[in-house]
Enzyme design. Structure first.
Site, short mmCIF file in Angstrom:
data_model
loop_
_atom_site.label_atom_id
_atom_site.label_comp_id
_atom_site.label_asym_id
_atom_site.label_seq_id
_atom_site.Cartn_x
_atom_site.Cartn_y
_atom_site.Cartn_z
N ARG A 1 4.80 11.10 -2.58
CA ARG A 1 4.55 10.85 -1.17
C ARG A 1 5.81 11.11 -0.34
O ARG A 1 6.87 10.57 -0.65
CB ARG A 1 4.17 9.38 -1.08
CG ARG A 1 4.17 8.79 0.27
CD ARG A 1 4.14 7.27 0.20
NE ARG A 1 3.84 6.78 1.53
CZ ARG A 1 4.16 5.58 1.97
NH1 ARG A 1 4.76 4.73 1.17
NH2 ARG A 1 3.87 5.23 3.20
N TYR B 1 11.01 9.08 1.19
CA TYR B 1 11.06 8.03 0.18
C TYR B 1 11.74 8.44 -1.13
O TYR B 1 11.85 7.63 -2.05
CB TYR B 1 9.64 7.51 -0.10
CG TYR B 1 8.99 6.93 1.13
CD1 TYR B 1 9.49 5.79 1.73
CD2 TYR B 1 7.89 7.55 1.73
CE1 TYR B 1 8.92 5.26 2.88
CE2 TYR B 1 7.30 7.04 2.88
CZ TYR B 1 7.82 5.89 3.45
OH TYR B 1 7.26 5.37 4.59
N GLU C 1 12.57 -8.92 1.95
CA GLU C 1 11.71 -7.78 2.33
C GLU C 1 12.52 -6.50 2.18
O GLU C 1 13.65 -6.42 2.68
CB GLU C 1 11.24 -7.96 3.78
CG GLU C 1 10.46 -6.78 4.31
CD GLU C 1 9.76 -7.11 5.63
OE1 GLU C 1 9.09 -8.16 5.71
OE2 GLU C 1 9.89 -6.31 6.58
N ARG D 1 12.86 5.33 12.67
CA ARG D 1 11.58 6.06 12.62
C ARG D 1 10.72 5.72 13.84
O ARG D 1 11.25 5.30 14.86
CB ARG D 1 10.88 5.72 11.30
CG ARG D 1 11.72 6.15 10.08
CD ARG D 1 11.01 5.85 8.79
NE ARG D 1 9.79 6.63 8.64
CZ ARG D 1 8.85 6.37 7.73
NH1 ARG D 1 9.00 5.37 6.89
NH2 ARG D 1 7.77 7.13 7.64
N ASN E 1 8.02 -5.18 -0.78
CA ASN E 1 7.91 -4.09 0.19
C ASN E 1 6.45 -4.12 0.65
O ASN E 1 5.57 -3.64 -0.06
CB ASN E 1 8.26 -2.74 -0.44
CG ASN E 1 8.22 -1.64 0.63
OD1 ASN E 1 7.64 -1.81 1.70
ND2 ASN E 1 8.83 -0.49 0.31
N ALA F 1 3.13 -0.74 5.24
CA ALA F 1 2.74 -0.85 6.65
C ALA F 1 2.30 -2.26 7.03
O ALA F 1 2.37 -2.63 8.20
CB ALA F 1 1.61 0.14 6.94
N PRO G 1 0.80 -1.23 0.00
CA PRO G 1 0.00 0.00 0.00
C PRO G 1 0.83 1.29 0.00
O PRO G 1 1.86 1.37 0.66
CB PRO G 1 -0.83 -0.11 1.29
CG PRO G 1 -0.16 -1.15 2.11
CD PRO G 1 0.52 -2.08 1.16
N ASN G 2 0.33 2.23 -0.77
CA ASN G 2 0.85 3.60 -0.87
C ASN G 2 2.16 3.72 -1.66
O ASN G 2 2.63 4.83 -1.90
CB ASN G 2 1.04 4.23 0.53
CG ASN G 2 -0.27 4.22 1.31
OD1 ASN G 2 -1.29 4.67 0.79
ND2 ASN G 2 -0.26 3.69 2.52
N HIS H 1 12.52 -2.28 2.68
CA HIS H 1 11.93 -1.01 3.12
C HIS H 1 12.85 0.09 2.62
O HIS H 1 14.07 0.02 2.82
CB HIS H 1 11.80 -0.94 4.64
CG HIS H 1 10.83 -1.94 5.17
ND1 HIS H 1 9.47 -1.78 5.04
CD2 HIS H 1 11.02 -3.11 5.80
CE1 HIS H 1 8.86 -2.83 5.57
NE2 HIS H 1 9.78 -3.65 6.03
C1 DQA Z 1 8.01 1.38 4.12
C2 DQA Z 1 8.05 1.62 5.63
C3 DQA Z 1 6.70 1.38 6.26
O1 DQA Z 1 6.75 1.63 7.65
C4 DQA Z 1 5.67 2.32 5.66
O2 DQA Z 1 4.40 2.04 6.18
C5 DQA Z 1 5.66 2.27 4.17
C6 DQA Z 1 6.93 2.22 3.46
C7 DQA Z 1 9.37 1.73 3.45
O3 DQA Z 1 9.53 1.40 2.29
O4 DQA Z 1 10.23 2.35 4.09
O5 DQA Z 1 4.62 2.36 3.54
O6 DQA Z 1 7.75 0.01 3.86
#
Ligand code: DQA
Length: 147
Positions: free
Chosen positions: A17, A22, A97, A106, A73, A76, A9-10, A99
């Site tokens: 964003r 990011y 995985e 954070r 990735n 959340a 998501p996102n 991030h």
């Molecule tokens: C993330 C880190 C997560 O905590 C966050 O919710 C994201 C992006 C990252 O790529 O750093 O959506 O996965």
């Protein structure tokens, strides 16, 4: 080698964003870049993005027998989706995985990943390079029999 890269998501909003966290590279440009890296390594790379937990789980199930590795990735979902963790564990495909931000630097709720323990490894905090390094890791894994 065939790899599936899953964006949760996102992540479709990359480039718009929270650019301070990011980066400024857009999602579309990132996909082009990753396809390019994969092509140069002779890898077939498929990309899947969804903002829905169930759709991501379906994509993981459908990866069975089709892919040699998953790069994910989970956004959340990494912090709380037991269902996603169970899906990764169930299919047993080696998974990295990623991030993009350093989640350990954070908020505390980002420090824990429920999905990482069922993955081969985790890359965190290197921006979009994390995906590139994950591809490289799968290439090396294939060459280095004792990894
Ligand atoms: C993330 C880190 C997560 O905590 C966050 O919710 C994201 C992006 C990252 O790529 O750093 O959506 O996965």
């Amino acid at each position: 080698m065939r790899l599936l890269c899953i964006f949760g998501p996102n992540l479709n909003l990359l480039g718009e964003r929270e650019r301070d966290i990011y980066g400024t590279l857009s999602f579309e440009r990132l996909l082009e870049l990753l396809k390019d890296v994969a092509r140069k390594q002779g890898i077939e790379l498929e990309v899947f993005q969804s903002n829905h937990e169930g759709a991501i789980i379906d994509a993981i199930h459908e990866a069975r027998g089709k892919y040699d590795g998953i790069i994910i990735n989970p956004g959340a979902y990494a912090h709380y989706s037991i269902a996603l963790r169970d899906a990764l564990k169930a299919v047993g495909i080696p998974t990295i995985e990623v991030h993009m931000s350093n989640v350990y630097a954070r908020e505390e709720f980002r420090h824990h990943s429920v999905t990482a323990p069922v993955c081969w490894g985790q890359i965190t905090g290197l921006g979009y390079l994390g995906y590139v390094l994950a591809i490289e890791a799968f290439v090396l894994r294939e060459k280095e029999s004792n990894v």
